[in-house]
Design a protein around this motif. Structure first.
Motif, PDB file in Angstrom:
ATOM      1  N   THR A 150       0.724  -1.330  -0.104  1.00  0.00           N
ATOM      2  CA  THR A 150      -0.002  -0.036  -0.061  1.00  0.00           C
ATOM      3  C   THR A 150       0.919   1.312   0.005  1.00  0.00           C
ATOM      4  N   THR A 204       4.983  -0.616   3.596  1.00  0.00           N
ATOM      5  CA  THR A 204       3.414  -0.948   4.218  1.00  0.00           C
ATOM      6  C   THR A 204       2.866  -1.930   3.469  1.00  0.00           C
ATOM      7  N   GLU A 220      -0.505  -4.443   3.445  1.00  0.00           N
ATOM      8  CA  GLU A 220      -2.012  -4.843   3.981  1.00  0.00           C
ATOM      9  C   GLU A 220      -2.494  -6.084   3.717  1.00  0.00           C
ATOM     10  N   LYS A 245      -4.868  -4.391  10.027  1.00  0.00           N
ATOM     11  CA  LYS A 245      -4.740  -5.430   8.896  1.00  0.00           C
ATOM     12  C   LYS A 245      -3.671  -5.045   8.229  1.00  0.00           C
ATOM     13  N   SER A 246      -2.641  -4.370   8.729  1.00  0.00           N
ATOM     14  CA  SER A 246      -1.317  -3.954   7.848  1.00  0.00           C
ATOM     15  C   SER A 246      -0.245  -4.058   8.908  1.00  0.00           C
TER      16      SER A 246
END
Length: 224
Positions: free
Chosen positions: A13, A25, A27, A57-58
């Motif tokens: 992401t 990052t 996810e 959720k990441s």
């Protein structure tokens, strides 16, 4: 330490430059984050990376210039799909092989075609890594523990079953020309070091006489 059995896929992401490094990052709605904490390791496309931030959720990791230079990470972009595996536990089922998450080099998908329900793939790996591979041996590609059908010079031939293709980034991301992270079998590296003791750091230090010889390895099925 990992096993090469992918737990889920994730989506990149963000890739934020930070002083020459990258804050990456990823996810994932499928990965179980309930036991993930800061400082834990998650293999992301086969690269062992340390979690520095956690979301619902990441997670985010810092990637050094050394890692960028030695892996295919520089080819990633936001939206790309990556393979994820959390570090193994003592109680983990060992379904793959010993994977350190330390990428040895970058390979290139040179052939990809349907073979009945499987996908037949050929990957060109760096020539200096070819002697660590063997027909019916193990190799890690983008974090996936795979069995080699055949090794031809520095080309590794693989057949990917439908399940593996669907639960990893293979079906979604691999194309002819795609760059992939390669980690050879760590056992092969240690065997080489035992057979070539002169490569040890302190060559002047006395060492016990090794009982492992090429004849021993051949007699016990490690060499053909």
């Amino acid at each position: 330490m990992f096993t090469g059995i992918i737990e889920s896929v994730g989506k990149v992401t963000s890739m934020q430059p930070t002083g020459g490094d990258i804050r990456l990052t990823i996810e994932s709605s499928e990965l179980d984050f309930s036991d993930v904490k800061l400082g834990d390791s998650i293999a992301s496309n086969g690269i062992c990376l340390t979690v520095v931030e956690i979301g619902d959720k990441s997670y985010s990791v810092d990637v050094s210039r050394e890692t960028i230079a030695r892996t295919a990470l520089e080819t990633l972009k936001p939206g790309d799909i990556v393979n994820l595996e959390k570090a193994m536990l003592p109680t983990t089922r060992f379904g793959g092989h010993i994977v350190a998450g330390h990428v040895d080099g970058v390979g290139r998908v040179s052939k990809l075609q349907q073979d009945a329900r499987s996908i037949y793939i050929e990957i060109e790996i760096p020539k200096e890594l070819a002697h660590y591979t063997a027909t019916k041996g193990s190799i890690t590609v983008d974090g996936i523990s795979l069995t080699t059908n055949l090794v031809r010079d520095n080309v590794v031939c693989l057949n990917i079953i439908p399940h593996t293709a669907q639960v990893t980034n293979i079906a979604k991301h691999w194309l002819v020309g795609s760059k992939v992270n390669i980690e050879v079998d760590i056992v092969a590296r240690y065997l080489e070091r035992l057979l070539n003791k002169s490569q040890a750091g302190d060559t002047n230090a006395p060492s016990p006489q090794s009982q492992i010889t090429e004849a021993f390895l051949a007699d016990n099925g490690f060499m053909k």
